[in-house]
Scaffold this motif. Structure first.
Motif, PDB file in Angstrom:
ATOM      1  N   ASN A  81      -4.696  69.981-120.674  1.00 23.47           N
ATOM      2  CA  ASN A  81      -4.082  70.504-121.895  1.00 23.47           C
ATOM      3  C   ASN A  81      -2.604  70.848-121.742  1.00 23.47           C
ATOM      4  O   ASN A  81      -1.902  70.942-122.733  1.00 23.47           O
ATOM      5  N   ASN A  82      -2.149  71.053-120.515  1.00 23.04           N
ATOM      6  CA  ASN A  82      -0.756  71.461-120.334  1.00 23.04           C
ATOM      7  C   ASN A  82       0.119  70.434-119.636  1.00 23.04           C
ATOM      8  O   ASN A  82       1.343  70.525-119.721  1.00 23.04           O
ATOM      9  N   CYS A  83      -0.491  69.507-118.943  1.00 34.35           N
ATOM     10  CA  CYS A  83       0.311  68.636-118.081  1.00 34.35           C
ATOM     11  C   CYS A  83       0.243  67.165-118.436  1.00 34.35           C
ATOM     12  O   CYS A  83       0.818  66.345-117.729  1.00 34.35           O
ATOM     13  N   THR A  84      -0.476  66.802-119.486  1.00 37.14           N
ATOM     14  CA  THR A  84      -0.553  65.372-119.801  1.00 37.14           C
ATOM     15  C   THR A  84      -0.008  65.084-121.198  1.00 37.14           C
ATOM     16  O   THR A  84      -0.190  63.998-121.725  1.00 37.14           O
ATOM     17  N   ASN A  85       0.676  66.060-121.765  1.00 33.97           N
ATOM     18  CA  ASN A  85       1.189  65.892-123.125  1.00 33.97           C
ATOM     19  C   ASN A  85       2.478  65.086-123.154  1.00 33.97           C
ATOM     20  O   ASN A  85       2.699  64.307-124.065  1.00 33.97           O
ATOM     21  N   CYS A  86       3.342  65.311-122.166  1.00 30.21           N
ATOM     22  CA  CYS A  86       4.667  64.687-122.209  1.00 30.21           C
ATOM     23  C   CYS A  86       4.744  63.432-121.366  1.00 30.21           C
ATOM     24  O   CYS A  86       5.512  62.531-121.663  1.00 30.21           O
ATOM     25  N   HIS A  87       4.009  63.420-120.295  1.00 32.64           N
ATOM     26  CA  HIS A  87       4.046  62.252-119.424  1.00 32.64           C
ATOM     27  C   HIS A  87       2.650  61.960-118.910  1.00 32.64           C
ATOM     28  O   HIS A  87       1.749  62.776-119.042  1.00 32.64           O
ATOM     29  N   SER A  88       2.519  60.816-118.293  1.00 26.25           N
ATOM     30  CA  SER A  88       1.224  60.395-117.775  1.00 26.25           C
ATOM     31  C   SER A  88       0.727  61.359-116.700  1.00 26.25           C
ATOM     32  O   SER A  88       1.514  61.971-115.986  1.00 26.25           O
ATOM     33  N   TRP A 108      11.432  73.935-113.043  1.00 24.23           N
ATOM     34  CA  TRP A 108      12.436  72.937-113.421  1.00 24.23           C
ATOM     35  C   TRP A 108      12.115  72.338-114.793  1.00 24.23           C
ATOM     36  O   TRP A 108      12.992  72.212-115.644  1.00 24.23           O
ATOM     37  N   MET A 109      10.844  72.018-115.001  1.00 24.76           N
ATOM     38  CA  MET A 109      10.458  71.440-116.295  1.00 24.76           C
ATOM     39  C   MET A 109      10.655  72.453-117.423  1.00 24.76           C
ATOM     40  O   MET A 109      11.003  72.096-118.544  1.00 24.76           O
ATOM     41  N   GLN A 110      10.436  73.729-117.091  1.00 24.33           N
ATOM     42  CA  GLN A 110      10.625  74.750-118.125  1.00 24.33           C
ATOM     43  C   GLN A 110      12.104  74.894-118.473  1.00 24.33           C
ATOM     44  O   GLN A 110      12.465  75.082-119.626  1.00 24.33           O
TER      45      GLN A 110
HETATM   46  C1  HEC Z   1       7.161  69.573-122.423  1.00 23.90           C
HETATM   47  C2  HEC Z   1       6.901  68.323-121.768  1.00 23.90           C
HETATM   48  C3  HEC Z   1       6.280  68.396-120.365  1.00 23.90           C
HETATM   49  C4  HEC Z   1       5.109  68.985-120.018  1.00 23.90           C
HETATM   50  C5  HEC Z   1       4.122  69.688-120.914  1.00 23.90           C
HETATM   51  C6  HEC Z   1       4.936  68.776-118.614  1.00 23.90           C
HETATM   52  N1  HEC Z   1       5.991  68.042-118.133  1.00 23.90           N
HETATM   53 FE1  HEC Z   1       6.152  67.345-116.247  1.00 23.90          FE
HETATM   54  N2  HEC Z   1       7.895  66.439-116.755  1.00 23.90           N
HETATM   55  C7  HEC Z   1       8.452  66.406-118.006  1.00 23.90           C
HETATM   56  C8  HEC Z   1       9.585  65.521-118.011  1.00 23.90           C
HETATM   57  C9  HEC Z   1      10.438  65.186-119.224  1.00 23.90           C
HETATM   58  C10 HEC Z   1       9.714  65.038-116.698  1.00 23.90           C
HETATM   59  C11 HEC Z   1      10.717  64.055-116.182  1.00 23.90           C
HETATM   60  C12 HEC Z   1      10.066  62.709-116.386  1.00 23.90           C
HETATM   61  C13 HEC Z   1      10.836  61.604-115.763  1.00 23.90           C
HETATM   62  O1  HEC Z   1      11.630  61.848-114.853  1.00 23.90           O
HETATM   63  O2  HEC Z   1      10.593  60.474-116.206  1.00 23.90           O
HETATM   64  C14 HEC Z   1       8.632  65.624-115.945  1.00 23.90           C
HETATM   65  C15 HEC Z   1       8.397  65.355-114.609  1.00 23.90           C
HETATM   66  C16 HEC Z   1       7.306  65.800-113.904  1.00 23.90           C
HETATM   67  C17 HEC Z   1       7.076  65.519-112.515  1.00 23.90           C
HETATM   68  C18 HEC Z   1       7.958  64.691-111.611  1.00 23.90           C
HETATM   69  C19 HEC Z   1       8.977  65.632-111.049  1.00 23.90           C
HETATM   70  C20 HEC Z   1       9.955  64.942-110.175  1.00 23.90           C
HETATM   71  O3  HEC Z   1      10.458  65.621-109.295  1.00 23.90           O
HETATM   72  O4  HEC Z   1      10.184  63.754-110.378  1.00 23.90           O
HETATM   73  C21 HEC Z   1       5.926  66.142-112.153  1.00 23.90           C
HETATM   74  C22 HEC Z   1       5.270  66.116-110.802  1.00 23.90           C
HETATM   75  C23 HEC Z   1       5.438  66.819-113.339  1.00 23.90           C
HETATM   76  N3  HEC Z   1       6.297  66.590-114.392  1.00 23.90           N
HETATM   77  C24 HEC Z   1       4.302  67.564-113.378  1.00 23.90           C
HETATM   78  C25 HEC Z   1       3.888  68.290-114.474  1.00 23.90           C
HETATM   79  C26 HEC Z   1       2.810  69.250-114.458  1.00 23.90           C
HETATM   80  C27 HEC Z   1       1.971  69.628-113.255  1.00 23.90           C
HETATM   81  C28 HEC Z   1       2.710  69.736-115.720  1.00 23.90           C
HETATM   82  C29 HEC Z   1       1.755  70.804-116.224  1.00 23.90           C
HETATM   83  C30 HEC Z   1       2.067  72.144-115.786  1.00 23.90           C
HETATM   84  C31 HEC Z   1       3.709  69.081-116.533  1.00 23.90           C
HETATM   85  N4  HEC Z   1       4.411  68.225-115.737  1.00 23.90           N
HETATM   86  C32 HEC Z   1       3.884  69.267-117.880  1.00 23.90           C
HETATM   87  C33 HEC Z   1       7.986  67.057-119.123  1.00 23.90           C
HETATM   88  C34 HEC Z   1       6.817  67.792-119.179  1.00 23.90           C
END
Ligand code: HEC
Length: 154
Positions: A81-88, A108-110
């Motif tokens: 629910n929290n980690c697959t919304n924006c990316h795979s 960092w993402m925050q």
């Molecule tokens: C609000 C959107 C959003 C959510 C929700 C989100 N991410 Fe991300 N995340 C991103 C973006 C944008 C990137 C950068 C993607 C890229 O580089 O193509 C990223 C990158 C990452 C990366 C790669 C980091 C790197 O150093 O390259 C990881 C691992 C990751 N996310 C894990 C998570 C996890 C675990 C969660 C759940 C807590 C999560 N993400 C939820 C937006 C999100």
């Protein structure tokens, strides 16, 4: 027409009326039944029966959450629910980190990617990731111990 003949006619008419009423009742019952159960009067045919497909979004097969490919374990749905919304989810599972680095990545993402505050879920998520996707052991030899070092001489 004498009286007994008349009585006979009456009886016959009565019987016909009863039969008609009975037939009407049966027909009505059949009609109602086929309205409520439309397949009642149709021959049962498996080919024409619609198959019901279960579209369970969060189906688990062989211990894997089918939609995301994540391992089914404690905290799974919080991660889904929290980690697959924006990316795979692959981006998540391909990055194997320890708790500290996960917390940094989340921070960092925050800061940069609009990830929301995870509150208490952050610990659940990080625990899930560290436990199910631990950093891969790099094939390095054990650290050497008990070595007698010697001073290099010019
Ligand atoms: C609000 C959107 C959003 C959510 C929700 C989100 N991410 Fe991300 N995340 C991103 C973006 C944008 C990137 C950068 C993607 C890229 O580089 O193509 C990223 C990158 C990452 C990366 C790669 C980091 C790197 O150093 O390259 C990881 C691992 C990751 N996310 C894990 C998570 C996890 C675990 C969660 C759940 C807590 C999560 N993400 C939820 C937006 C999100």
């Amino acid at each position: 027409m004498n009286e007994s003949e008349f009585n006979k006619k009456i009886k016959k008419a009565q019987r016909t009326a009863y039969q008609a009423a009975f037939a009407t009742a049966i027909a009505t019952a059949l009609l109602l039944f086929s309205i409520y159960y439309p397949t009642f009067l149709v021959f049962k045919n498996n080919e024409t029966q619609l198959s019901t497909v279960t579209l369970d979004e969060d189906r688990i097969e062989n211990g894997i959450h089918v939609r995301t490919g994540l391992v089914d374990a404690e905290g799974l749905m919080t991660v889904v629910n929290n980690c697959t919304n924006c990316h795979s989810s692959k981006l998540v599972t391909q990055n194997r980190m320890n708790a500290e680095r996960w917390n940094e990545t989340i921070k960092w993402m925050q800061e940069k990617q609009n990830l929301w505050d995870l509150g208490e879920n952050q610990k659940i998520i990080v625990d899930y990731l560290v436990k199910n996707y631990p950093p891969k052991k790099v094939g390095r030899r054990m650290q050497l111990t008990d070595i007698e070092w010697y001073e290099l001489q010019d």
